[in-house]
Scaffold this active site. Structure first.
Site, PDB file in Angstrom:
ATOM      1  CB  THR A   1      35.100  37.312  33.205  1.00  0.00           C
ATOM      2  OG1 THR A   1      35.867  36.500  34.115  1.00  0.00           O
ATOM      3  CG2 THR A   1      34.987  36.590  31.876  1.00  0.00           C
TER       4      THR A   1
ATOM      5  CB  ALA B   1      38.402  32.913  35.923  1.00  0.00           C
TER       6      ALA B   1
ATOM      7  CB  VAL C   1      44.019  32.867  38.793  1.00  0.00           C
ATOM      8  CG1 VAL C   1      43.360  33.289  40.105  1.00  0.00           C
ATOM      9  CG2 VAL C   1      43.757  31.396  38.502  1.00  0.00           C
ATOM     10  CE  LYS C   2      40.379  40.955  35.767  1.00  0.00           C
ATOM     11  NZ  LYS C   2      39.079  41.352  35.217  1.00  0.00           N
ATOM     12  CB  VAL C   3      44.578  37.990  42.701  1.00  0.00           C
ATOM     13  CG1 VAL C   3      44.579  36.475  42.574  1.00  0.00           C
ATOM     14  CG2 VAL C   3      45.924  38.550  42.243  1.00  0.00           C
TER      15      VAL C   3
END
Ligand code: E4P
Length: 218
Positions: free
Chosen positions: A27, A56, A82-84
């Site tokens: 997402t 996310a 976790v998306k950074v």
């Protein structure tokens, strides 16, 4: 090759998960906005549908704040990635979160140099955006070829190439030829992958001939 679905639309995720072909979900803030859902609830629900990684994305821009957000997102479920973003702060946050044992997906990658940095920062996934490169007149898939080659030179890099911003089935086919580990695609692209006019025509002919026999298998 793993297939992720690039959407925050729960109905789409449920329907495609039923194919047994979906290994994860990605997402981003734009997809969450489009879904109209509360972000944390949507991620929790997606994680309960799909057992593989669910990306996310943090929305802070400074490393410490990204880590705080990332830890909150990671606490939602064991399969949250976790998306950074690929910024200096994003990669600092990546290192900290990876050291926590959290999967990190480094997003918005547009060059091989950026992909090397993400691998060194301990990313579980690097997301090169092929469609957006095509949109500005460069060859997006060349970036995938470059990253796959570079990573294969360094077996110590554990980062998987997650082909993103996919626009059509040929992006998936090209990525598979190059040996990319993961492709994330919009639901429509996965559906398009099934389609071939000769399959439909062939099936119609088989069924019509079968009907003429008057038999049934059951
Ligand atoms: C990847 O994780 C991104 O969500 C996505 O692939 C971006 O694709 P777009 O260029 O179609 O927005």
């Amino acid at each position: 090759m793993k297939f992720f679905i690039d959407t925050a639309d729960i109905a789409e995720i449920r329907s495609l998960a039923a194919t047994g072909l979906v290994d994860g979900v990605t997402t981003n803030p734009s997809l969450v906005a489009k879904s109209g859902r509360r972000f944390l609830d949507a991620i929790a629900e997606i994680c309960s549908i799909v057992g593989g990684p669910v990306s996310a994305e943090v929305t802070a821009t400074e490393a410490e704040a990204m880590v705080k957000e990332g830890r909150k997102l990671a606490a939602i479920a064991g399969n949250v990635a976790v998306k950074v973003p690929l910024t200096p702060d994003g990669l600092r946050a990546c290192r900290t979160l990876a050291d926590d044992g959290t999967m990190v997906n480094v997003t918005l990658c547009f060059s091989p140099a950026q992909a090397i940095l993400a691998a060194k920062a301990g990313a579980a996934f690097i997301s090169p955006f092929v469609g957006r490169l095509d949109d500005v007149g460069t060859e997006g898939m060349q970036l995938i070829a470059d990253i796959v080659q570079i990573y294969s030179n360094y077996p110590a890099f554990r980062t998987e190439v997650l082909v993103a911003s996919v626009r059509h089935p040929m992006h998936v086919v090209e990525a598979a030829k190059m040996g990319a580990e993961v492709v994330t695609m919009p639901p429509a692209v996965l559906r398009q992958m099934f389609a071939h006019p000769l399959t439909e025509k062939g099936l119609a002919a088989f069924l019509s001939d079968w009907q003429k026999t008057g038999q049934s298998i059951l």
